[in-house]
Design an enzyme around this catalytic site. Structure first.
Site, mmCIF file in Angstrom:
data_model
loop_
_atom_site.group_PDB
_atom_site.id
_atom_site.type_symbol
_atom_site.label_atom_id
_atom_site.label_comp_id
_atom_site.label_asym_id
_atom_site.label_seq_id
_atom_site.Cartn_x
_atom_site.Cartn_y
_atom_site.Cartn_z
ATOM 1 N N ARG A 185 -27.879 -10.684 93.518
ATOM 2 C CA ARG A 185 -26.808 -11.673 93.571
ATOM 3 C C ARG A 185 -26.806 -12.587 92.340
ATOM 4 O O ARG A 185 -26.056 -13.568 92.280
ATOM 5 C CB ARG A 185 -26.947 -12.508 94.853
ATOM 6 C CG ARG A 185 -25.722 -13.336 95.171
ATOM 7 C CD ARG A 185 -25.823 -14.126 96.464
ATOM 8 N NE ARG A 185 -24.661 -14.966 96.625
ATOM 9 C CZ ARG A 185 -23.490 -14.578 97.097
ATOM 10 N NH1 ARG A 185 -23.339 -13.316 97.496
ATOM 11 N NH2 ARG A 185 -22.468 -15.405 97.191
ATOM 12 N N VAL A 224 -18.754 -24.315 94.621
ATOM 13 C CA VAL A 224 -17.905 -24.259 95.807
ATOM 14 C C VAL A 224 -18.775 -24.260 97.057
ATOM 15 O O VAL A 224 -19.751 -23.512 97.135
ATOM 16 C CB VAL A 224 -17.033 -22.972 95.801
ATOM 17 C CG1 VAL A 224 -16.245 -22.870 97.094
ATOM 18 C CG2 VAL A 224 -16.108 -22.973 94.598
ATOM 19 N N HIS A 268 -23.142 -23.198 100.567
ATOM 20 C CA HIS A 268 -22.786 -23.045 99.153
ATOM 21 C C HIS A 268 -22.418 -21.583 98.874
ATOM 22 O O HIS A 268 -23.132 -20.663 99.267
ATOM 23 C CB HIS A 268 -23.964 -23.463 98.287
ATOM 24 C CG HIS A 268 -23.588 -23.885 96.905
ATOM 25 N ND1 HIS A 268 -22.947 -23.041 96.014
ATOM 26 C CD2 HIS A 268 -23.749 -25.064 96.244
ATOM 27 C CE1 HIS A 268 -22.734 -23.680 94.873
ATOM 28 N NE2 HIS A 268 -23.220 -24.913 94.985
ATOM 29 N N HIS A 269 -21.308 -21.406 98.150
ATOM 30 C CA HIS A 269 -20.830 -20.060 97.840
ATOM 31 C C HIS A 269 -21.779 -19.323 96.892
ATOM 32 O O HIS A 269 -21.733 -18.095 96.776
ATOM 33 C CB HIS A 269 -19.436 -20.147 97.217
ATOM 34 C CG HIS A 269 -18.594 -18.923 97.424
ATOM 35 N ND1 HIS A 269 -19.102 -17.721 97.907
ATOM 36 C CD2 HIS A 269 -17.258 -18.703 97.191
ATOM 37 C CE1 HIS A 269 -18.126 -16.831 97.972
ATOM 38 N NE2 HIS A 269 -17.003 -17.395 97.534
ATOM 39 N N ALA A 270 -22.663 -20.054 96.218
ATOM 40 C CA ALA A 270 -23.613 -19.400 95.327
ATOM 41 C C ALA A 270 -24.571 -18.485 96.077
ATOM 42 O O ALA A 270 -25.040 -17.488 95.528
ATOM 43 C CB ALA A 270 -24.417 -20.449 94.546
#
Length: 219
Positions: A13, A26, A187-189
């Site tokens: 990822r 985000v 968190h989108h991370a």
């Protein structure tokens, strides 16, 4: 606390993480109505409080999945915790204040409940965040006064808080069901819409399994 350092260069990822940390920070927030009736019935049958039983339920789902266990070490390196613990608010109705504390997650629901009750009693006179909270926490809170449709909690740091933030509201009867809003911010991370959606599905499955007597708890 046990954790593993993440090599962002070899992590599957890594590129997505870099985009959502370095270029567009985000946080996703989603609220879903769940049927809490099986959990409420299970808690009543077994002499448990609903609040810690629900905290255990979301903790058990969160601890199954790596995407909910990321954080940072003291040197600022990305890490994945072996286990994350719920940091929850204990409300004091007599003065409308609260205590913020952490109870270590245990796979045994009854052991977790007993420890929760001991922690609550130990901290009953505090009106603050309990000192020396561990770093491997995620956030849990409850708004039992309203059945809301949406809830969004903003963490005002540099946009690097990676742990889940989980909230639920008041239960209301709908026939034999007791519907309750459940919210997660993440968190989108570290997570995508798929992971966020799976959380709600598995929480409902866990609740249903407890009600049916088929969940992996012990006593």
């Amino acid at each position: 606390m046990d954790y593993q350092k993440i090599d962002r260069n070899t992590w599957a990822r890594g590129e997505l993480f870099a985009f959502y940390i370095d270029r567009m920070r985000v946080v996703m927030s989603l609220t879903v109505d769940i049927d809490a009736a099986p959990l409420a019935a299970f808690a009543k049958r077994n002499g448990l409080k609903f609040y810690p039983a629900m905290i255990w339920t979301v903790s058990s789902v969160i601890n199954r999945h790596d995407e909910f266990k990321y954080g940072w070490d003291a040197d600022g390196s990305l890490i994945r915790w072996e286990q994350v613990w719920p940091s929850y608010a204990h409300f004091h109705p007599e003065d409308q204040a609260f205590t913020k504390m952490v109870t270590p997650y245990e796979e045994d629901l009854f052991a977790f409940h007993a420890r929760f009750m001991r922690d609550r009693e130990r901290c009953r006179d505090l009106r603050a965040v309990v000192p020396d909270q561990p770093p491997n926490f995620f956030d849990v809170s409850c708004l039992p006064w309203v059945r809301y449709r949406h809830f969004d909690l903003h963490v005002f740091d540099e946009g690097t808080f990676l742990a889940p933030v989980v909230t639920w509201g008041r239960m209301e009867a709908e026939g034999e069901k007791r519907m309750m809003p459940l919210t997660m911010n993440i968190h989108h991370a570290v997570a995508d819409g798929f992971h966020l959606s799976r959380f709600f599905t598995e929480v409902q499955e866990q609740i249903d399994a407890l009600g049916a007597g088929g969940a992996p708890w012990t006593r």
